[in-house]
Scaffold this motif. Structure first.
Motif, PDB file in Angstrom:
ATOM      1  N   ASP A  51       7.093 -14.143 -18.435  1.00 21.20           N
ATOM      2  CA  ASP A  51       7.119 -13.796 -19.866  1.00 21.20           C
ATOM      3  C   ASP A  51       6.626 -12.374 -20.114  1.00 21.20           C
ATOM      4  O   ASP A  51       5.934 -12.098 -21.097  1.00 21.20           O
ATOM      5  N   GLY A  52       6.948 -11.459 -19.193  1.00 17.98           N
ATOM      6  CA  GLY A  52       6.565 -10.066 -19.349  1.00 17.98           C
ATOM      7  C   GLY A  52       5.127  -9.769 -18.960  1.00 17.98           C
ATOM      8  O   GLY A  52       4.701  -8.620 -18.971  1.00 17.98           O
ATOM      9  N   GLU A  53       4.368 -10.805 -18.619  1.00 18.72           N
ATOM     10  CA  GLU A  53       2.992 -10.572 -18.176  1.00 18.72           C
ATOM     11  C   GLU A  53       3.006 -10.163 -16.712  1.00 18.72           C
ATOM     12  O   GLU A  53       3.876 -10.598 -15.942  1.00 18.72           O
ATOM     13  N   PRO A  54       2.051  -9.337 -16.302  1.00 19.64           N
ATOM     14  CA  PRO A  54       2.131  -8.766 -14.954  1.00 19.64           C
ATOM     15  C   PRO A  54       1.585  -9.658 -13.851  1.00 19.64           C
ATOM     16  O   PRO A  54       0.729 -10.515 -14.072  1.00 19.64           O
ATOM     17  N   GLU A  55       2.108  -9.382 -12.677  1.00 16.01           N
ATOM     18  CA  GLU A  55       1.551  -9.938 -11.451  1.00 16.01           C
ATOM     19  C   GLU A  55       0.910  -8.772 -10.702  1.00 16.01           C
ATOM     20  O   GLU A  55       1.479  -7.688 -10.608  1.00 16.01           O
ATOM     21  N   TYR A  56      -0.277  -9.002 -10.160  1.00 15.74           N
ATOM     22  CA  TYR A  56      -0.978  -8.003  -9.361  1.00 15.74           C
ATOM     23  C   TYR A  56      -0.647  -8.248  -7.884  1.00 15.74           C
ATOM     24  O   TYR A  56      -0.589  -9.392  -7.427  1.00 15.74           O
ATOM     25  N   SER A  57      -0.466  -7.168  -7.157  1.00 15.53           N
ATOM     26  CA  SER A  57      -0.301  -7.272  -5.707  1.00 15.53           C
ATOM     27  C   SER A  57      -0.782  -5.976  -5.060  1.00 15.53           C
ATOM     28  O   SER A  57      -0.933  -4.951  -5.727  1.00 15.53           O
ATOM     29  N   PHE A  58      -1.023  -6.053  -3.780  1.00 15.69           N
ATOM     30  CA  PHE A  58      -1.376  -4.852  -3.014  1.00 15.69           C
ATOM     31  C   PHE A  58      -0.716  -4.945  -1.652  1.00 15.69           C
ATOM     32  O   PHE A  58      -0.377  -6.027  -1.180  1.00 15.69           O
ATOM     33  N   TRP A  59      -0.527  -3.793  -1.034  1.00 16.22           N
ATOM     34  CA  TRP A  59       0.124  -3.740   0.267  1.00 16.22           C
ATOM     35  C   TRP A  59      -0.167  -2.417   0.941  1.00 16.22           C
ATOM     36  O   TRP A  59      -0.707  -1.491   0.336  1.00 16.22           O
ATOM     37  N   ILE A  60       0.235  -2.355   2.198  1.00 10.65           N
ATOM     38  CA  ILE A  60       0.203  -1.108   2.966  1.00 10.65           C
ATOM     39  C   ILE A  60       1.646  -0.616   3.034  1.00 10.65           C
ATOM     40  O   ILE A  60       2.560  -1.386   3.329  1.00 10.65           O
ATOM     41  N   LEU A  61       1.842   0.656   2.755  1.00  9.95           N
ATOM     42  CA  LEU A  61       3.173   1.259   2.808  1.00  9.95           C
ATOM     43  C   LEU A  61       3.178   2.321   3.913  1.00  9.95           C
ATOM     44  O   LEU A  61       2.315   3.202   3.943  1.00  9.95           O
ATOM     45  N   ARG A  62       4.138   2.212   4.813  1.00 11.11           N
ATOM     46  CA  ARG A  62       4.354   3.225   5.849  1.00 11.11           C
ATOM     47  C   ARG A  62       5.626   3.960   5.469  1.00 11.11           C
ATOM     48  O   ARG A  62       6.680   3.358   5.315  1.00 11.11           O
ATOM     49  N   ARG A  63       5.516   5.285   5.263  1.00 11.13           N
ATOM     50  CA  ARG A  63       6.669   6.079   4.821  1.00 11.13           C
ATOM     51  C   ARG A  63       6.896   7.245   5.764  1.00 11.13           C
ATOM     52  O   ARG A  63       6.002   8.071   5.985  1.00 11.13           O
ATOM     53  N   ASP A  64       8.095   7.320   6.275  1.00 12.91           N
ATOM     54  CA  ASP A  64       8.479   8.418   7.146  1.00 12.91           C
ATOM     55  C   ASP A  64       8.841   9.614   6.266  1.00 12.91           C
ATOM     56  O   ASP A  64       9.790   9.538   5.478  1.00 12.91           O
ATOM     57  N   PRO A  65       8.106  10.731   6.371  1.00 15.82           N
ATOM     58  CA  PRO A  65       8.368  11.869   5.484  1.00 15.82           C
ATOM     59  C   PRO A  65       9.678  12.601   5.805  1.00 15.82           C
ATOM     60  O   PRO A  65      10.171  13.353   4.987  1.00 15.82           O
ATOM     61  N   TYR A  66      10.234  12.346   6.966  1.00 15.18           N
ATOM     62  CA  TYR A  66      11.461  13.033   7.360  1.00 15.18           C
ATOM     63  C   TYR A  66      12.715  12.277   6.924  1.00 15.18           C
ATOM     64  O   TYR A  66      13.699  12.884   6.515  1.00 15.18           O
ATOM     65  N   THR A  67      12.665  10.954   7.017  1.00 12.54           N
ATOM     66  CA  THR A  67      13.842  10.148   6.666  1.00 12.54           C
ATOM     67  C   THR A  67      13.703   9.464   5.308  1.00 12.54           C
ATOM     68  O   THR A  67      14.691   9.005   4.745  1.00 12.54           O
ATOM     69  N   GLY A  68      12.466   9.336   4.820  1.00  6.37           N
ATOM     70  CA  GLY A  68      12.228   8.610   3.574  1.00  6.37           C
ATOM     71  C   GLY A  68      12.181   7.105   3.768  1.00  6.37           C
ATOM     72  O   GLY A  68      11.956   6.361   2.818  1.00  6.37           O
TER      73      GLY A  68
END
Length: 170
Positions: A51-68
């Motif tokens: 109903d438009g109310e938020p869900e909270y979550s957290f994570w680790i993101l690994r991002r390659d700066p060359y390929t995205g």
């Protein structure tokens, strides 16, 4: 992957990534992959849920700066394969600070949250209990619900108090 932690002190600055009016991410670089040069971030988010109310979550993101290319790690089981226990403990402090920053910035009235893993062991739940303490310290009443298909579920509702009033101290 060989992880190098870049967390140095507690004077952290978070990047705020507004996705939409009711979707927001708080992000901080916590290290990098010494083999590939990929950056590793902690991200905490509020995303539309019920109903438009938020869900909270957290994570680790690994991002390659060359390929995205981006890879999201939602489970501690996956994270433990490339980040040491001592670095995971340091990263948890960033997760908690990012959570506090997110709640203070957006101040949603009600927030849903659940574990990513089914039937997580007590040791794995400790980080979720720490997140619940951050919610309580930010003025939320936190209620743990019955399990949902083996996942732990929480509902947090903001309780207006003098301490958490925007006019407090004025």
């Amino acid at each position: 992957m060989s992880f190098e932690c870049s967390i140095r002190d507690e004077a952290w600055e978070f990047d705020h990534i507004p996705i939409a009016e009711n979707e927001h991410i708080v992000s901080m670089l916590v290290g990098y992959d010494t083999d590939s040069g990929a950056n590793v971030f902690v991200q905490a988010a509020l995303t539309p849920y019920l109903d438009g109310e938020p869900e909270y979550s957290f994570w680790i993101l690994r991002r390659d700066p060359y390929t995205g290319h981006e890879q999201h790690f939602l489970s501690g089981i996956d994270v433990s394969r490339f980040i040491s226990k001592s670095d995971r403990e340091r990263i948890l402090t960033v997760v908690l600070a990012a959570t506090k920053e997110l709640l203070e910035t957006k101040r949603p009235k009600r927030v849903y949250r659940c574990t990513n893993d089914v039937a997580p062991p007590e040791r794995a739940l400790e980080k979720h209990y720490a997140v619940s303490r951050v919610f309580r310290d930010a003025g939320y009443e936190v209620t743990q619900s019955d399990d949902w298909y083996g996942k732990r579920v929480w509902l947090s509702e903001f309780v207006q108090t003098a301490k958490h009033s925007k006019d407090a101290g004025r």
